[in-house]
Design an enzyme around this catalytic site. Structure first.
Site, short mmCIF file in Angstrom:
data_model
loop_
_atom_site.label_atom_id
_atom_site.label_comp_id
_atom_site.label_asym_id
_atom_site.label_seq_id
_atom_site.Cartn_x
_atom_site.Cartn_y
_atom_site.Cartn_z
CG HIS A 15 -4.39 -0.09 6.20
ND1 HIS A 15 -4.14 -0.08 7.68
CD2 HIS A 15 -3.28 0.78 5.83
CE1 HIS A 15 -3.07 0.46 8.20
NE2 HIS A 15 -2.76 1.30 6.89
CG HIS A 27 3.52 -2.81 10.52
ND1 HIS A 27 2.63 -2.49 11.23
CD2 HIS A 27 3.82 -2.27 9.59
CE1 HIS A 27 2.35 -1.19 10.87
NE2 HIS A 27 3.28 -0.94 9.72
CG HIS A 66 -0.04 4.21 4.94
ND1 HIS A 66 -0.85 3.53 5.59
CD2 HIS A 66 -0.96 5.65 4.59
CE1 HIS A 66 -2.26 4.12 5.85
NE2 HIS A 66 -2.18 5.35 5.03
CG HIS A 78 -0.50 0.13 2.59
ND1 HIS A 78 0.41 -1.03 2.96
CD2 HIS A 78 -0.41 0.82 3.67
CE1 HIS A 78 0.73 -0.62 4.11
NE2 HIS A 78 0.34 0.50 4.39
CG ASP A 120 0.31 -1.56 7.51
OD1 ASP A 120 1.18 -2.38 7.62
OD2 ASP A 120 0.53 -0.56 7.99
CG ASP A 165 4.65 2.65 7.39
OD1 ASP A 165 3.85 3.26 6.57
OD2 ASP A 165 4.41 1.87 8.12
CG HIS A 166 4.22 -0.35 4.34
ND1 HIS A 166 4.31 -1.62 4.60
CD2 HIS A 166 3.75 0.51 5.32
CE1 HIS A 166 3.92 -1.99 5.55
NE2 HIS A 166 3.38 -0.78 6.14
#
Length: 306
Positions: A140, A269, A65, A63, A211, A67-68
C-alpha cells in the site's frame, strides 16, 4: 465466532456507509470483542449495534490512514463512560503510539482503564492459550498490515456415560482428563485421557487484510483460512486506477481467495462511487465468477465464521 461490520466504505463515509471498522465477536471463545480498524464514527456505529465497548479487549489497526484510524481517540476516551474498565491493548504499525498519546494528552481525555499500545512490524503480535495473531506487510502507499487470527484447537468433549461406567463422579478429575492427564482407578488400572475424551475441536482461522494491491503476503496470510476479508475498492475495469492507488479490485480479491484455498470471502472497503447496495452487486457478480463463496460486507450484519 462471527464478524460484525461497522464500516465498509473506502476513503470517506457516505450517507449509505461508514468508513472501515470490523468487530470480531469472541463471546463464546473468550467473552470478548476484538476490533479491526477504527475509522471516524466507529463509536456511533457501535451504539447502533449489538456490540458492547465493555467487552472490548483488543484493537488491531491495519495502517495509519485516517479512514482506518480517526475514530480511535474518541472511542478510547468514551470507553470508560460506557462501563469499560478492563485492560485494553491496541496493536498497529510504528507511529500508532505517538498518535494515541498526543490525541489523548492534548484533549485531556480521561482513560480510567489500563491502556497499552503495541507497535509492531509484522510477525506474531499476540499469542496465548487460545489464540495467536500473526501480521504481515501488504502493498500500500504506507505500511499496511494484514492479520491472521488463529484459534487454537480445543480439547474434545468428555464422554460422560463412559466416565459414569468407570465410577468417576463430576469434579476436578474431569478437568484433569480433559487436559490430557491420566488417572489411576480404584482397581489400580490407569485411565488415559484419550479413552474418555473425543477428538479435539479444530480452531478457526480468520484473515483480515488492510488496504493492499495483490501481493505474496496476501496468500501467505490467507492460506487455508475459514474466512478472508479482502478489500474490493473497484470493479476490475478500473484495475489501472486500483493499482495506481495501491488498492484491489473485486476480481483480484476473488483470485486471492481461490489461490489461497479459503472457505469464504467477504468483500469490503468499497469506493464511494458505488452509492448503494444495488450498485455494489456488480462487484459481487465479478468476484463470484472466480470464487462463488463470496459475500458483500453489509454494515450491521453478522457473518458467522463457519
Amino acid at each position: 465466532m462471527d464478524l460484525y461490520f461497522l464500516g465498509t466504505n473506502a476513503g470517506v463515509p457516505t450517507l449509505q456507509r461508514n468508513v472501515t471498522s470490523i468487530g470480531l465477536r469472541l463471546y463464546e471463545e473468550r467473552k470478548a470483542l476484538w476490533l479491526f480498524d477504527c475509522g471516524e464514527g466507529t463509536q456511533h456505529q457501535i451504539l447502533r449495534s449489538q456490540l458492547k465497548l465493555s467487552k472490548l479487549e483488543k484493537i488491531f489497526i491495519t495502517h495509519l490512514h485516517g479512514d482506518h484510524l480517526f475514530g480511535l481517540p474518541g472511542l478510547l476516551s468514551s470507553r470508560s463512560n460506557q462501563g469499560g474498565l478492563s485492560p485494553l491493548t491496541v496493536y498497529g504499525p510504528p507511529g500508532l503510539k505517538p498518535f494515541v498519546d498526543m490525541a489523548l494528552e492534548l484533549s485531556q481525555s480521561r482513560v480510567e482503564y489500563e491502556l497499552n499500545v503495541v507497535e509492531h512490524e509484522g510477525g506474531v503480535v499476540f499469542d496465548d492459550d487460545t489464540f495467536r495473531v500473526e501480521a504481515a506487510l501488504l502493498e500500500h502507499r504506507i505500511d499496511s498490515y494484514g492479520y491472521r487470527i488463529i484459534e487454537k484447537d480445543r480439547p474434545g468433549q468428555l464422554n460422560f456415560e463412559l466416565l459414569k461406567q468407570y465410577g468417576i463422579k463430576p469434579g476436578p478429575i474431569y478437568g484433569q482428563l480433559k487436559n490430557g492427564a491420566s488417572i489411576q482407578l480404584d482397581n489400580g488400572d490407569m485411565l488415559h485421557s484419550h479413552q474418555v475424551v473425543g477428538e479435539p475441536k479444530k480452531g478457526k482461522i480468520v484473515t483480515i487484510l488492510g488496504d493492499t494491491r495483490p501481493c505474496d503476503n496476501v496468500l501467505q496470510l490467507a492460506h487455508g483460512a475459514d474466512l478472508l476479508v479482502h478489500e474490493a475498492t473497484f470493479l476490475h475495469d478500473m484495475q489501472d486506477t486500483a493499482r495506481k492507488y495501491y488498492h484491489s479490485t473485486a476480481y483480484q480479491a476473488a483470485v486471492a481467495a481461490r489461490d489461497a484455498g479459503v472457505n469464504q470471502l467477504i468483500l469490503t472497503h468499497f469506493s464511494s462511487r458505488y452509492k448503494d447496495e444495488h450498485q455494489l452487486e456488480p462487484l459481487l457478480d465479478e468476484a463470484q465468477t472466480v470464487f462463488p463463496q463470496t459475500a458483500l460486507a453489509m454494515e450491521h450484519h453478522l457473518f458467522p465464521v463457519q
